[in-house]
Design an enzyme around this catalytic site. Structure first.
Site, mmCIF file in Angstrom:
data_model
loop_
_atom_site.group_PDB
_atom_site.id
_atom_site.type_symbol
_atom_site.label_atom_id
_atom_site.label_comp_id
_atom_site.label_asym_id
_atom_site.label_seq_id
_atom_site.Cartn_x
_atom_site.Cartn_y
_atom_site.Cartn_z
ATOM 1 N N CYS A 80 0.965 -0.917 -0.650
ATOM 2 C CA CYS A 80 0.308 -0.277 -0.183
ATOM 3 C C CYS A 80 1.139 1.053 -0.108
ATOM 4 O O CYS A 80 1.510 1.704 1.073
ATOM 5 C CB CYS A 80 -0.333 -0.280 1.047
ATOM 6 S SG CYS A 80 -1.903 1.323 1.330
ATOM 7 N N HIS B 217 -9.021 -3.796 -2.379
ATOM 8 C CA HIS B 217 -8.019 -2.840 -1.276
ATOM 9 C C HIS B 217 -8.629 -1.274 -0.958
ATOM 10 O O HIS B 217 -8.734 -0.781 -0.375
ATOM 11 C CB HIS B 217 -6.869 -3.205 -1.924
ATOM 12 C CG HIS B 217 -5.862 -2.044 -1.063
ATOM 13 N ND1 HIS B 217 -4.671 -2.762 -0.125
ATOM 14 C CD2 HIS B 217 -5.396 -0.831 -1.153
ATOM 15 C CE1 HIS B 217 -3.851 -2.242 -0.078
ATOM 16 N NE2 HIS B 217 -4.165 -0.819 -0.462
ATOM 17 N N GLU B 218 -8.653 -0.929 -2.675
ATOM 18 C CA GLU B 218 -8.682 0.492 -3.059
ATOM 19 C C GLU B 218 -10.871 1.391 -2.349
ATOM 20 O O GLU B 218 -10.530 2.214 -1.923
ATOM 21 C CB GLU B 218 -8.752 1.253 -3.979
ATOM 22 C CG GLU B 218 -7.458 1.002 -4.919
ATOM 23 C CD GLU B 218 -6.464 1.708 -4.417
ATOM 24 O OE1 GLU B 218 -6.684 2.515 -3.150
ATOM 25 O OE2 GLU B 218 -5.462 0.634 -4.451
ATOM 26 N N HIS C 6 -9.666 1.520 1.650
ATOM 27 C CA HIS C 6 -9.656 2.571 1.567
ATOM 28 C C HIS C 6 -11.430 3.695 1.479
ATOM 29 O O HIS C 6 -10.700 4.553 2.625
ATOM 30 C CB HIS C 6 -8.517 3.412 0.601
ATOM 31 C CG HIS C 6 -7.073 2.587 1.284
ATOM 32 N ND1 HIS C 6 -6.385 3.297 2.235
ATOM 33 C CD2 HIS C 6 -6.096 2.100 -0.186
ATOM 34 C CE1 HIS C 6 -5.358 2.794 2.018
ATOM 35 N NE2 HIS C 6 -5.119 2.380 0.616
#
Ligand code: CO
Length: 159
Positions: free
Chosen positions: A90, A132-133, A136
């Site tokens: 990351c 994953h994004e 965020h």
């Protein structure tokens, strides 16, 4: 330029984009420039300090043209039961790599840069980046997805 852990911006739940104009285009330009300059394969707007639901993904890291996926206000509609464990990094956790289990296939609903609603079936690395994004955007980082001991040992290395 990239916001790194433990900046509290990374803990925010981001807001949906409602205006599809020049400001959004500028944000996406800035994000792609920073992502490629950092040799990243994905980036979420909060990682450059903007709490908006915008993510980019490019599994090729810019090595081939036209592989940039841009998703505005992305939502996971469905996830496969089948999962896979792989090592993730990351840009907001430089030098940290963790084994994360994720569904191999996901279907995403999102808006394109013109505000049109789209659907995309993502698999393998693209699916992993997109998940994953999207996390965020909810203030969730890789560190929140590992056990307490792993987290403690990782933070020792980081701080
Ligand atoms: Co990240």
């Amino acid at each position: 330029m990239i916001v790194t852990y433990p900046n509290i911006i990374l803990d925010n739940v981001c807001d949906d984009v409602t205006e599809f104009g020049s400001e959004l285009r500028q944000l996406i330009d800035d994000m792609s420039e920073i992502m490629y300059a950092s040799n990243g394969i994905g980036l979420a707007a909060p990682q450059i300090g903007v709490s908006k639901n915008v993510i980019l993904a490019d599994p090729t890291g810019g090595e081939s043209d036209n592989n940039l996926t841009i998703m505005i206000n992305p939502k996971i509609l469905s996830s496969s039961a089948q999962t896979e464990i792989a090592i993730e990094g990351c840009l907001s956790l430089p030098g940290i790599f963790l084994s994360i289990s994720r569904p191999i296939h996901v279907t995403i609903e999102y808006s394109d840069i013109d505000g049109k609603i789209c659907h995309k079936a993502c698999s393998n690395l693209l699916a992993r980046i997109v998940q994953h994004e999207i996390e965020h955007l909810q203030g969730i980082m890789m560190l929140n997805k590992v056990g307490q001991l792993t987290k403690k040992m990782t933070l020792k290395k980081l701080l």
